[in-house]
Design an enzyme around this catalytic site. Structure first.
Site, PDB file in Angstrom:
ATOM      1  N   ARG A 135      37.759  40.119  48.773  1.00 20.65           N
ATOM      2  CA  ARG A 135      38.574  41.299  48.478  1.00 20.65           C
ATOM      3  C   ARG A 135      39.801  40.848  47.707  1.00 20.65           C
ATOM      4  O   ARG A 135      40.315  39.752  47.962  1.00 20.65           O
ATOM      5  CB  ARG A 135      38.992  41.998  49.759  1.00 20.65           C
ATOM      6  CG  ARG A 135      37.819  42.666  50.447  1.00 20.65           C
ATOM      7  CD  ARG A 135      38.348  43.586  51.518  1.00 20.65           C
ATOM      8  NE  ARG A 135      37.264  44.435  51.952  1.00 20.65           N
ATOM      9  CZ  ARG A 135      37.325  45.759  51.917  1.00 20.65           C
ATOM     10  NH1 ARG A 135      38.385  46.365  51.477  1.00 20.65           N
ATOM     11  NH2 ARG A 135      36.305  46.468  52.344  1.00 20.65           N
ATOM     12  N   SER A 137      42.849  41.505  47.967  1.00 21.15           N
ATOM     13  CA  SER A 137      44.013  41.252  48.826  1.00 21.15           C
ATOM     14  C   SER A 137      43.912  39.901  49.542  1.00 21.15           C
ATOM     15  O   SER A 137      44.849  39.495  50.212  1.00 21.15           O
ATOM     16  CB  SER A 137      44.114  42.347  49.893  1.00 21.15           C
ATOM     17  OG  SER A 137      42.970  42.277  50.741  1.00 21.15           O
ATOM     18  N   ARG A 138      42.778  39.233  49.406  1.00 17.98           N
ATOM     19  CA  ARG A 138      42.450  37.996  50.132  1.00 17.98           C
ATOM     20  C   ARG A 138      42.213  38.268  51.616  1.00 17.98           C
ATOM     21  O   ARG A 138      42.038  37.360  52.397  1.00 17.98           O
ATOM     22  CB  ARG A 138      43.492  36.902  49.922  1.00 17.98           C
ATOM     23  CG  ARG A 138      43.737  36.661  48.453  1.00 17.98           C
ATOM     24  CD  ARG A 138      43.822  35.273  47.934  1.00 17.98           C
ATOM     25  NE  ARG A 138      43.266  34.165  48.621  1.00 17.98           N
ATOM     26  CZ  ARG A 138      42.134  33.550  48.275  1.00 17.98           C
ATOM     27  NH1 ARG A 138      41.417  34.007  47.278  1.00 17.98           N
ATOM     28  NH2 ARG A 138      41.731  32.489  48.917  1.00 17.98           N
ATOM     29  N   LEU A 139      42.207  39.530  52.009  1.00 21.01           N
ATOM     30  CA  LEU A 139      41.808  39.903  53.368  1.00 21.01           C
ATOM     31  C   LEU A 139      40.306  40.198  53.320  1.00 21.01           C
ATOM     32  O   LEU A 139      39.855  41.336  53.397  1.00 21.01           O
ATOM     33  CB  LEU A 139      42.608  41.109  53.864  1.00 21.01           C
ATOM     34  CG  LEU A 139      44.103  40.845  54.043  1.00 21.01           C
ATOM     35  CD1 LEU A 139      44.820  42.116  54.480  1.00 21.01           C
ATOM     36  CD2 LEU A 139      44.329  39.730  55.050  1.00 21.01           C
TER      37      LEU A 139
END
Length: 159
Positions: A135, A137-139
């Site tokens: 993703r 967002s790096r989440l």
């Protein structure tokens, strides 16, 4: 020796839920699997998919019949290469490998190239599978599936 060891393998199929690959059983990989029959495989699909799948579990050798059936589907050059290459062992130079291939070509001539006794397949029987989706967002999304007596369970993991 309880040291991590990794290499690329070409998974040639999935059968009955097992992931199958083939190699020289006398190679470093084959020796390590003989000593410790556990492994993890990772599949990575970069952009545009940005996904990954990881499987870990027990590795078992395929039968000679299963190995031979796959070996016969390989190009003749690949079958000769299996006979020629002392996989994972040191070579003096490229000329030595070329000479080993020439000897294999001479040995078999126009005859069929049989399965070498030191070459075969393995199957990884997954005990756990992890799926990862990138993703921005790096989440990232991660889910780990574990095999149990009642089937598979799923746990969401933090990135």
């Amino acid at each position: 020796d309880a040291k991590p060891s990794v290499r690329m393998v070409l998974v040639r199929g999935v059968e009955d839920g097992d992931l199958r690959f083939y190699t020289n059983r006398e190679s470093r990989k084959g020796s390590e699997l003989s000593e410790n029959p556990r492994a993890a495989l990772v599949f990575h699909w970069g952009p545009p998919l940005r996904r990954q799948a990881r499987a870990e579990g027990i590795v078992a050798a395929l039968t000679a019949e299963e190995s031979a059936a796959y070996f016969e589907t390989r190009a003749r050059e690949s079958r000769l290469g299996a006979w020629a290459s002392p996989q994972s062992r040191p070579l003096a130079d490229r000329t030595e490998l070329d000479a080993l291939l020439a000897a294999a070509v001479e040995r078999f001539g126009d005859a069929p190239v049989p399965l070498p006794p030191f070459w075969g397949g393995y199957r990884l029987v997954p005990e756990a599978i992890e799926l990862w989706q990138s993703r921005p967002s790096r989440l990232h999304d991660r889910a780990r599936f574990g095999r149990s007596q009642n089937g598979w369970t799923c746990v969401r993991l933090a990135p």
